[in-house]
Design a protein around this motif. Sequence first.
Motif, PDB file in Angstrom:
ATOM      1  N   GLY A  94       0.808  -1.207   0.000  1.00  0.00           N
ATOM      2  CA  GLY A  94       0.000   0.000   0.000  1.00  0.00           C
ATOM      3  C   GLY A  94       0.844   1.260   0.000  1.00  0.00           C
ATOM      4  N   GLY A  95       0.414   2.250   0.763  1.00  0.00           N
ATOM      5  CA  GLY A  95       1.027   3.564   0.708  1.00  0.00           C
ATOM      6  C   GLY A  95       2.291   3.739   1.518  1.00  0.00           C
ATOM      7  N   GLN A  96       2.724   2.703   2.236  1.00  0.00           N
ATOM      8  CA  GLN A  96       3.903   2.840   3.091  1.00  0.00           C
ATOM      9  C   GLN A  96       4.928   1.763   2.782  1.00  0.00           C
ATOM     10  OE1 GLN A  96       3.032   2.976   7.289  1.00  0.00           O
ATOM     11  NE2 GLN A  96       5.114   3.504   7.872  1.00  0.00           N
ATOM     12  N   THR A 122       5.629   4.736  -0.291  1.00  0.00           N
ATOM     13  CA  THR A 122       5.965   3.693  -1.252  1.00  0.00           C
ATOM     14  C   THR A 122       6.715   4.235  -2.455  1.00  0.00           C
ATOM     15  OG1 THR A 122       4.048   2.452  -0.515  1.00  0.00           O
ATOM     16  CG2 THR A 122       4.950   1.830  -2.645  1.00  0.00           C
ATOM     17  N   TYR A 123       6.531   5.514  -2.738  1.00  0.00           N
ATOM     18  CA  TYR A 123       7.329   6.171  -3.783  1.00  0.00           C
ATOM     19  C   TYR A 123       7.649   7.590  -3.342  1.00  0.00           C
ATOM     20  CZ  TYR A 123       2.637   7.819  -5.215  1.00  0.00           C
ATOM     21  OH  TYR A 123       1.372   8.352  -5.237  1.00  0.00           O
ATOM     22  N   MET A 163      -7.863  -1.208  -2.499  1.00  0.00           N
ATOM     23  CA  MET A 163      -8.092  -1.295  -1.054  1.00  0.00           C
ATOM     24  C   MET A 163      -6.848  -0.900  -0.267  1.00  0.00           C
ATOM     25  SD  MET A 163     -10.313  -4.791  -0.579  1.00  0.00           S
ATOM     26  CE  MET A 163     -11.850  -5.055  -1.486  1.00  0.00           C
ATOM     27  N   LEU A 164      -5.664  -1.079  -0.879  1.00  0.00           N
ATOM     28  CA  LEU A 164      -4.424  -0.876  -0.141  1.00  0.00           C
ATOM     29  C   LEU A 164      -4.075   0.584   0.081  1.00  0.00           C
ATOM     30  CD1 LEU A 164      -2.361  -3.771  -1.717  1.00  0.00           C
ATOM     31  CD2 LEU A 164      -3.417  -3.671   0.547  1.00  0.00           C
ATOM     32  N   CYS A 165      -4.791   1.512  -0.574  1.00  0.00           N
ATOM     33  CA  CYS A 165      -4.666   2.930  -0.230  1.00  0.00           C
ATOM     34  C   CYS A 165      -6.046   3.537  -0.020  1.00  0.00           C
ATOM     35  CB  CYS A 165      -3.899   3.708  -1.291  1.00  0.00           C
ATOM     36  SG  CYS A 165      -3.843   5.496  -0.909  1.00  0.00           S
ATOM     37  N   ALA A 166      -6.830   3.597  -1.089  1.00  0.00           N
ATOM     38  CA  ALA A 166      -8.160   4.204  -0.973  1.00  0.00           C
ATOM     39  C   ALA A 166      -8.987   3.498   0.089  1.00  0.00           C
ATOM     40  CB  ALA A 166      -8.873   4.156  -2.324  1.00  0.00           C
ATOM     41  N   GLY A 167      -8.971   2.180   0.068  1.00  0.00           N
ATOM     42  CA  GLY A 167      -9.771   1.426   1.027  1.00  0.00           C
ATOM     43  C   GLY A 167      -9.357   1.660   2.461  1.00  0.00           C
ATOM     44  N   ILE A 168      -8.065   1.492   2.746  1.00  0.00           N
ATOM     45  CA  ILE A 168      -7.609   1.639   4.131  1.00  0.00           C
ATOM     46  C   ILE A 168      -7.703   3.080   4.610  1.00  0.00           C
ATOM     47  CG2 ILE A 168      -5.179   1.947   3.505  1.00  0.00           C
ATOM     48  CD1 ILE A 168      -6.656   0.144   6.603  1.00  0.00           C
ATOM     49  N   THR A 169      -7.608   4.038   3.695  1.00  0.00           N
ATOM     50  CA  THR A 169      -7.674   5.450   4.090  1.00  0.00           C
ATOM     51  C   THR A 169      -9.013   5.793   4.734  1.00  0.00           C
ATOM     52  OG1 THR A 169      -6.056   6.171   2.450  1.00  0.00           O
ATOM     53  CG2 THR A 169      -7.623   7.824   3.213  1.00  0.00           C
ATOM     54  N   VAL A 170     -10.090   5.162   4.269  1.00  0.00           N
ATOM     55  CA  VAL A 170     -11.397   5.421   4.890  1.00  0.00           C
ATOM     56  C   VAL A 170     -11.757   4.360   5.922  1.00  0.00           C
ATOM     57  CG1 VAL A 170     -12.316   6.785   2.994  1.00  0.00           C
ATOM     58  CG2 VAL A 170     -12.577   4.308   2.948  1.00  0.00           C
TER      59      VAL A 170
END
Length: 359
Positions: A94-96, A122-123, A163-170
């Motif tokens: 995901g994002g990290q 992640t980037y 889900m690995l960014c948008a999903g977990i963010t909410v």
Amino acid sequence: MVADEKFEGWCGLDRDSVHGKMVWQQFQPKPFADDDVEIAISHCGVCASDLHTLRSGWRETPYPCVVGHEIIGKAVRVGRNVTHVREGDRVGVGGQAGSCLQADCEHCADRDENHCPKALATYGSIYPDGSKTFGGFARYNRTPGHFVFKIPDAISSADAAPMLCAGITVFSPLKYEGCKGKKVGIIGLGGLGHFGVLFAKALGAEKVVVISHTSTKKEDAVKMGADDFIATSESPQWAIANQKTLDLIVSTVSTPDMPLAQYLLLLKVRGTYIQVGAPEEALKGFNMFSIIAKNLKIGGSIIGNTEEIKEMLQIAADAKVKPWVQERPLKEANDALLDMEAGKARYRYVMVNEDYTGQ
């Protein structure tokens, strides 16, 4: 299988790359370590963060940069210190991509790695050895195994990616604020917002209300499970007409011109407003009495920690959460970013690597 040195992807070389000018070329990932997992990428979601980063909207980006932090693929090389992933597993990032993971770090010790002062995206981040993090608009990804997740069989790769960014963010603020049994408002029905509806319902919200600028997405919202819809531009008195009707609001919009004071009118006494959309510019001020008069709480949330991501994936599998995604070939990455910027996604683009070698 080992990916050897063939790391290629869509590289943003400067701020102009956000205008459909990413270039396909080789890049140099971090040196492989015993804690790492190397992934042959099959799918990668497209996120607004990709746009913000390519144009250096939040901060100066260390170009060249390969964006994409909703990565799914096959583990093709696993460091000897990684025990939860094996070669051949379907995994995601995901994002990290990093944090200090030290026992004396209060955040990492509590498995709250996303708040570690040394957290790495992640980037667009720099590892301690000076190498860069690179994302998923590419053939391969190399990330420390702590931030690599096995994907439940019940979730398709195209559905799991966002889900690995948008999903977990909410999911994270909905779970943390205890949305079960509450009346929940979701501001904005885009990639983030549509997950807000899906996960609020999956977590047992009593009622889910979508708040959007127009009613053009109302039919979609209802199909996703929303119980009500407020179109702010179509009723001058929308805030007054719906005041004190919600317990919790999660805002996914990222415009600095959002009518925050009016959003707060929708909350009941001791209600909670959580911001997850991240504007590039400062938000305009509002009257503090909006908070004081009703004992409101305003907060923010950024992605989620590793335990929350695992929990979210399992809940998504058990509850059969089905995001609305549009698959596009990786070769169309530039066009996909332009279309996302234009608001055409319904509701999350997912890049499919047509040259995927992980089968």
